[in-house]
Structure formats: structure tokens, C-alpha cells
Design a protein around this motif. Structure first.
Motif, PDB file in Angstrom:
ATOM      1  N   GLU A  11       0.852  -1.182   0.000  1.00  0.00           N
ATOM      2  CA  GLU A  11       0.000   0.000   0.000  1.00  0.00           C
ATOM      3  C   GLU A  11       0.888   1.232   0.000  1.00  0.00           C
ATOM      4  O   GLU A  11       1.877   1.282   0.724  1.00  0.00           O
ATOM      5  N   SER A  33      -1.136   8.195  -2.876  1.00  0.00           N
ATOM      6  CA  SER A  33      -1.333   8.772  -4.206  1.00  0.00           C
ATOM      7  C   SER A  33      -0.744  10.176  -4.330  1.00  0.00           C
ATOM      8  O   SER A  33      -0.768  10.754  -5.418  1.00  0.00           O
ATOM      9  N   ARG A  58       5.994   5.017  -6.231  1.00  0.00           N
ATOM     10  CA  ARG A  58       5.148   4.208  -7.124  1.00  0.00           C
ATOM     11  C   ARG A  58       5.951   3.730  -8.336  1.00  0.00           C
ATOM     12  O   ARG A  58       5.821   2.570  -8.755  1.00  0.00           O
ATOM     13  N   GLU A  60      -0.312  -2.041 -10.257  1.00  0.00           N
ATOM     14  CA  GLU A  60      -1.335  -1.295  -9.529  1.00  0.00           C
ATOM     15  C   GLU A  60      -2.664  -2.026  -9.667  1.00  0.00           C
ATOM     16  O   GLU A  60      -3.096  -2.330 -10.781  1.00  0.00           O
ATOM     17  N   ALA A  84      -7.220   1.692  -6.306  1.00  0.00           N
ATOM     18  CA  ALA A  84      -6.994   3.050  -5.819  1.00  0.00           C
ATOM     19  C   ALA A  84      -8.243   3.484  -5.060  1.00  0.00           C
ATOM     20  O   ALA A  84      -9.360   3.269  -5.529  1.00  0.00           O
ATOM     21  N   GLY A 118      -4.847   9.625  -1.369  1.00  0.00           N
ATOM     22  CA  GLY A 118      -5.484   8.344  -1.605  1.00  0.00           C
ATOM     23  C   GLY A 118      -4.542   7.172  -1.427  1.00  0.00           C
ATOM     24  O   GLY A 118      -3.324   7.333  -1.342  1.00  0.00           O
ATOM     25  N   ILE A 163      -2.995   3.755  -3.013  1.00  0.00           N
ATOM     26  CA  ILE A 163      -2.706   3.003  -4.233  1.00  0.00           C
ATOM     27  C   ILE A 163      -2.206   1.646  -3.771  1.00  0.00           C
ATOM     28  O   ILE A 163      -1.262   1.544  -2.981  1.00  0.00           O
TER      29      ILE A 163
END
Length: 177
Positions: free
Chosen positions: A129, A132, A140, A150, A153, A163, A165
Motif C-alpha cells: 500500500e 497517491s 510508485r 497497480e 486506488a 489516496g 494506491i
């Protein structure tokens, strides 16, 4: 949640580090690295230390911990372990690398150890986890370079404008394959 691990792309240097279980005496260094990373909120530092403490106090009960050491100084830390109520799924609970060591390959080495241990313990899937937020874009990208995909989301999961992701990677075939 994870921090900004230092990944190494082709041609980048790889730090000469020793990977080993962290010691209780590394706790202050973990705090220092988490705070220096610049991506964690102040309320996340105690969570990182709680996970670290669990990994040191009872390795494998809830978490395993791994530290990357250069000249006996902690340069990065990861905590990982099985996901309760799943069959053979592991989770990366925390990873952070000293931001003074960008491109050192320490993040990549820590992730490889996490993956290898999860497989050795019968795991087949790892879940990661992350945030965002824009400042997590390098994180990422790091996971994508390591073959993570991924999968989900959730906007505003951690906070407004922040958020979740969710990335996953299959490490081994399922028992049915």
C-alpha cells in the motif's frame, strides 16, 4: 505505509550493505530516517516505530524486519509479514531508506529480501500500500520497476487529497497451478 525507497536503475551504484535483522538499539536511527524522508506525517512516525518494535521483539510473529547496514550504520529498514486471514499472502508493512542514499539500491535489496522470505515461508503474493500524493510518485515508480502492478486506488483514503494506491506482485504460483 511505505517511504521513499532508493531504487537503483541500470547503471546506478549499488551500496555495499549487509542485510540483517535489526536490533532494538536501531530504534532511534529508524525514527531519524522516517523523519528525514520528508514524506511521512508526524503521526506516522510512532506507527513506524511500533512496527519496528514488533519485528525486533518477536520476529515472525506479526512482522519480520530487515535492516540494510553500511559500516554498521542502518541505512534502510523494511517490515513485512503474513496477512492475517489469508492463505499465502504477504504484506509490506513498512519500508524506508535514508534519503541521503538516493539511487543506492538499498530499497531494491530490502524488497528482494522481503520477497524471498515470503516465498520461503510459503507465500505466493505480496501486497504493498502506498500514497497517491505527488511526492510518492518516485515510490510508485519504484514498485513498477520491480514488477508490481497497480490493482486498486481509493481516493482520500489516508486524508483529504491523499489516496491509497494498492500494488501486488505474484511471487510464486498458487497451489492449484
Amino acid at each position: 505505509m511505505d517511504g521513499r525507497p532508493a531504487g537503483s536503475a541500470a547503471g546506478r551504484r549499488v551500496a555495499a550493505v549487509a542485510l540483517r535483522a535489526p536490533r532494538a538499539g536501531d530504534r532511534d536511527r529508524v525514527r531519524e530516517i522516517v523523519e528525514a524522508s520528508g514524506v511521512f506525517r508526524p503521526d506516522e512516525t510512532p506507527v513506524a516505530l511500533e512496527v519496528f518494535d514488533g519485528a525486533v521483539r518477536a520476529p515472525g510473529r506479526d512482522y519480520w524486519g530487515i535492516g540494510a547496514y553500511g559500516d554498521d550504520r542502518l541505512g534502510g529498514f523494511a517490515a513485512f509479514g503474513p496477512v492475517p486471514c489469508t492463505l499465502a499472502t504477504g504484506d509490506l508493512y513498512w519500508i524506508v531508506v535514508d534519503p541521503a542514499l538516493p539511487g543506492s539500491g538499498i530499497g531494491r535489496q530490502l524488497m528482494a529480501h522481503c520477497e524471498e522470505t515470503i516465498v520461503a515461508e510459503g507465500g505466493r503474493l505480496i501486497v504493498v500500500e502506498t500514497s497517491s500524493r505527488a511526492d510518492y510518485a518516485p515510490t510508485r515508480a519504484f514498485y513498477r520497476r520491480l514488477g508490481y502492478e497497480e490493482r486498486a486506488a481509493i481516493p482520500e483514503y489516508y486524508a483529504p487529497g491523499d489516496g491509497l494506491i494498492l500494488f501486488t506482485k505474484y511471487l510464486a504460483p498458487s497451489a492449484d497451478e
